[in-house]
Design a protein around this motif. Structure first.
Motif, PDB file in Angstrom:
ATOM      1  N   SER A  69       0.809   4.053  -2.894  1.00  0.00           N
ATOM      2  CA  SER A  69       0.560   5.463  -2.578  1.00  0.00           C
ATOM      3  C   SER A  69       1.631   6.374  -3.158  1.00  0.00           C
ATOM      4  O   SER A  69       1.410   7.583  -3.288  1.00  0.00           O
TER       5      SER A  69
ATOM      6  N   ASN B 257      -7.809   5.170  -7.271  1.00  0.00           N
ATOM      7  CA  ASN B 257      -8.265   4.574  -6.016  1.00  0.00           C
ATOM      8  C   ASN B 257      -8.030   3.066  -6.003  1.00  0.00           C
ATOM      9  O   ASN B 257      -8.936   2.276  -5.734  1.00  0.00           O
TER      10      ASN B 257
ATOM     11  N   ARG C  64      -3.192   6.408  -7.015  1.00  0.00           N
ATOM     12  CA  ARG C  64      -4.031   7.083  -6.019  1.00  0.00           C
ATOM     13  C   ARG C  64      -5.270   7.664  -6.685  1.00  0.00           C
ATOM     14  O   ARG C  64      -6.374   7.572  -6.154  1.00  0.00           O
TER      15      ARG C  64
ATOM     16  N   ASN D  42      -6.431  -0.305  -4.508  1.00  0.00           N
ATOM     17  CA  ASN D  42      -6.025  -0.908  -3.244  1.00  0.00           C
ATOM     18  C   ASN D  42      -5.685  -2.371  -3.477  1.00  0.00           C
ATOM     19  O   ASN D  42      -6.028  -2.926  -4.520  1.00  0.00           O
TER      20      ASN D  42
ATOM     21  N   ASN E 134       0.828  -1.206   0.000  1.00  0.00           N
ATOM     22  CA  ASN E 134       0.000   0.000   0.000  1.00  0.00           C
ATOM     23  C   ASN E 134       0.865   1.260   0.000  1.00  0.00           C
ATOM     24  O   ASN E 134       0.512   2.252  -0.633  1.00  0.00           O
TER      25      ASN E 134
END
Length: 148
Positions: A19, A28, A25, A30, A15
């Protein structure tokens, strides 16, 4: 039992790795990690719509998600800290992406010291019905090259 490179890369490091990539980012993205297997997730947001009439996800968002999934898989399996550079990537758009969360999985099919080949698949509601696939080649930097 010996520790593999994948075991040595904890989720929080992935993560942190993600980032550091501004476009990841923005999309979005993950990571969902279960043991030694990861699935990337691009959480739906209205800014990702390319065709509001259908509505359908923008092809560029899907392509970038596939590329990011490959990069994240490379980081997960190899423990690299420098972002791999795409040499070439081919994307097959198989069906429209709906305004839903999108999931991705990648598999490294060949890895040398400097170049890796990765296959990626993205789906939404049903993994057996991918919305897009990618086949990419990435340049890996050694730790002593990572700064430049």
């Amino acid at each position: 039992m010996s520790e593999t490179k994948a075991d040595a890369t904890p989720r929080q490091d992935l993560n942190k790795f993600i980032s550091a990539i501004p476009y990841a980012r923005f999309l979005n993205i993950n990571v969902d990690q279960k043991g030694n297997e990861i699935t990337t997730v691009m959480t739906f947001e209205h800014k990702l719509i390319g065709n509001p009439v259908l509505p359908a996800l923008h092809g560029g968002a899907i392509g970038a998600f596939l590329e990011m999934t490959a990069i994240i898989q490379l980081a997960f399996e190899t423990g690299i800290t420098a972002v791999p550079k795409p040499i070439g990537i081919t994307i097959d758009y198989l069906r429209s992406g709906k305004p839903l969360d999108t999931y991705g999985r990648a598999r490294i099919t060949k890895q040398g010291r400097r170049v890796a080949t990765v296959l990626v698949e993205a789906w939404q509601e049903d993994r057996t019905k991918p919305i897009a696939t990618a086949h990419g080649h990435f340049l890996l930097k050694a730790a002593d090259e990572a700064g430049g």
